[in-house]
Design an enzyme around this catalytic site. Structure first.
Site, PDB file in Angstrom:
ATOM      1  N   HIS A  64      74.675 -61.096  42.137  1.00 41.25           N
ATOM      2  CA  HIS A  64      73.847 -61.959  42.485  1.00 41.25           C
ATOM      3  C   HIS A  64      73.016 -61.248  42.907  1.00 41.25           C
ATOM      4  CE1 HIS A  64      75.853 -66.160  41.828  1.00 41.25           C
ATOM      5  NE2 HIS A  64      77.011 -65.066  42.655  1.00 41.25           N
ATOM      6  N   ASP A 320      80.811 -59.112  43.405  1.00 36.76           N
ATOM      7  CA  ASP A 320      80.776 -60.825  43.936  1.00 36.76           C
ATOM      8  C   ASP A 320      79.484 -61.107  44.938  1.00 36.76           C
ATOM      9  OD1 ASP A 320      79.999 -63.300  42.645  1.00 36.76           O
ATOM     10  OD2 ASP A 320      81.781 -64.340  43.666  1.00 36.76           O
TER      11      ASP A 320
END
Length: 431
Positions: A64, A320
């Site tokens: 992200h 992640d």
């Protein structure tokens, strides 16, 4: 600049080599690989690499970015520098930015920003020395504003250069999932889903089991994941579009994926690095950096995930990386947003707890962090052979360092290892 690495341990999952070699690198290419290299220019720098490891650059399937929209968590520059410092030469970011990556204009804008950051970075003395920024890939959103309702213009996003399609969030409308499978098929781009039934998950924050009861935290049953995986597999079996299954976290999920692969379904799968290292016992500390989604598994889940990665049932390890500000994470465990950083921590910790314990071979770990995630993206990594591009990571398994604000390039500090001493550090990357 040409450089000779002497007596470096070459770990190459492409050629399946794990041996000591001299490696000559120059002009962006591997010039020579041999047991002993002597024919070099007198002014060529020589580095004694005894005890060091070199392998293909690491590839992150999904992480992200704070930018655009949440630059206080992470800017594009800090994200890319963090990836470089962690040994990653390719990073793929999910579309849940603000605004979401759901239109070609934003895809173009972010790629141009990456090139701009390269120039900006040259002026920053704190950047990792002699380490270029990694290649940046963007996942295009499946639905507008990643809201799970209206499909984006997938063909336009494909033309704009997205690496593939994913919302990075559960898509529970199976009719929409079926349409996406049909629309994406002719585009030839990877399609990634995170299977999770949010009704079954409800307000849970921890994997269901004895520890959830002991710690008094709302549980999430394994069936929240497995039922969604089973439904997705049925659609894939009917339509035939290849899919990637993200964030696998339970032992039963590994069984379902193994059976589907044995039946010839065109699927790949990944788990995250923290799900391989920690189980529900760690949540005893109530450290909000351990609040993940999906949650950490029970001990049998961790064992199954590790075995699944080694066997290739779980193709890749994803990072992640999910940055949050200090203020966002300083809440009660159940109230804090789920996620943790990891780009600079994953390789040292995975090496320390999986390779040094001899549960994984070095080749198995490096494959799951480089060649296999590249394949999930429809890419390849180069072998460590003469005339191949120098996209490499040099790693020192013995170098110790402390995880603290001044030692990290990421802007966020939401990790359970904050303040701890780690063993293993990336020395240099070539991209």
């Amino acid at each position: 600049m040409t450089q000779l690495l002497q007596k470096v341990r070459v770990i190459d999952p492409v050629t399946k080599i794990d041996e000591l070699f001299d490696v000559l690198i120059g002009d962006g290419y591997i010039q020579e690989v041999a047991s002993h290299i002597t024919d070099i220019s007198p002014d060529t720098p020589i580095r004694d690499c005894r005890g060091l490891v070199i392998g293909p650059g690491l590839v992150d399937l999904y992480s992200h970015s704070g930018e655009p929209g949440f630059e206080e968590r992470e800017t594009l520059l800090s994200l890319l520098q963090s990836a470089t410092a962690g040994g990653f030469t390719r990073i793929s970011i999910l579309p849940d930015t603000s605004p979401a990556i759901d239109n070609p204009a934003l895809v173009t804008q972010l790629q141009q920003k990456r090139h701009g950051k390269m120039k900006e970075r040259e002026k920053i003395n704190s950047a990792p020395p002699t380490s270029p920024l990694p290649l940046l890939y963007l996942w295009g959103a499946i639905t507008l504003d990643v809201a799970g309702k209206q499909m984006t213009e997938l063909a336009d996003l494909a033309s704009a250069g997205v690496v593939g399609f994913s919302d990075g969030k559960p898509l529970e409308n199976l009719a929409l999932v079926r349409r996406v499978l049909e629309y994406v098929q002719p585009l030839g781009k990877p399609l990634a889903f995170w299977p999770s039934d949010r009704q079954l998950a409800a307000n849970g924050v921890m994997r269901e089991g004895a520890n959830a009861l002991r710690f008094g935290l709302p549980p999430i049953p394994a069936s929240a994941e497995t039922s969604a995986i089973a439904a997705l597999l049925e659609l894939v079996a009917t339509i035939g579009t290849p899919v990637h299954i993200m964030r696998v976290s339970t032992s039963r999920s590994v069984e379902l994926i193994a059976s589907a692969k044995a039946a010839g379904l065109p699927i790949t799968a990944s788990t995250t690095w923290m799900h391989l290292l920690l189980d529900t016992k760690a949540v005893k500390s109530y450290n909000t950096s351990l609040h993940l989604d999906p949650p950490l598994g029970n001990p049998n889940d961790v064992a199954a995930l590790r075995a699944g990665v080694r066997a290739g049932v779980i193709d890749a390890i994803a990072i992640d990386h999910t940055p949050y500000s200090y203020e966002e994470k300083v809440q009660a465990f159940a109230e804090a947003p789920p996620g943790a950083i990891g780009l600079e921590l994953a390789l040292p910790l995975l090496w320390q707890y999986l390779v040094e314990t001899e549960e994984f071979t070095a080749l198995e770990l490096w494959r799951a962090l480089s060649a296999s995630p590249a394949e999930c993206l429809g890419q390849k990594v180069s072998a460590i052979l003469p005339h191949q591009p120098a996209e490499l990571t040099l790693f020192d398994p013995e170098q110790t360092w402390k995880v603290e604000r001044k030692s990290l390039y990421t802007l966020s500090q939401n990790t359970p290892w904050l303040g701890q001493q780690l063993k293993g550090h990336v020395v240099q990357t070539w991209c």
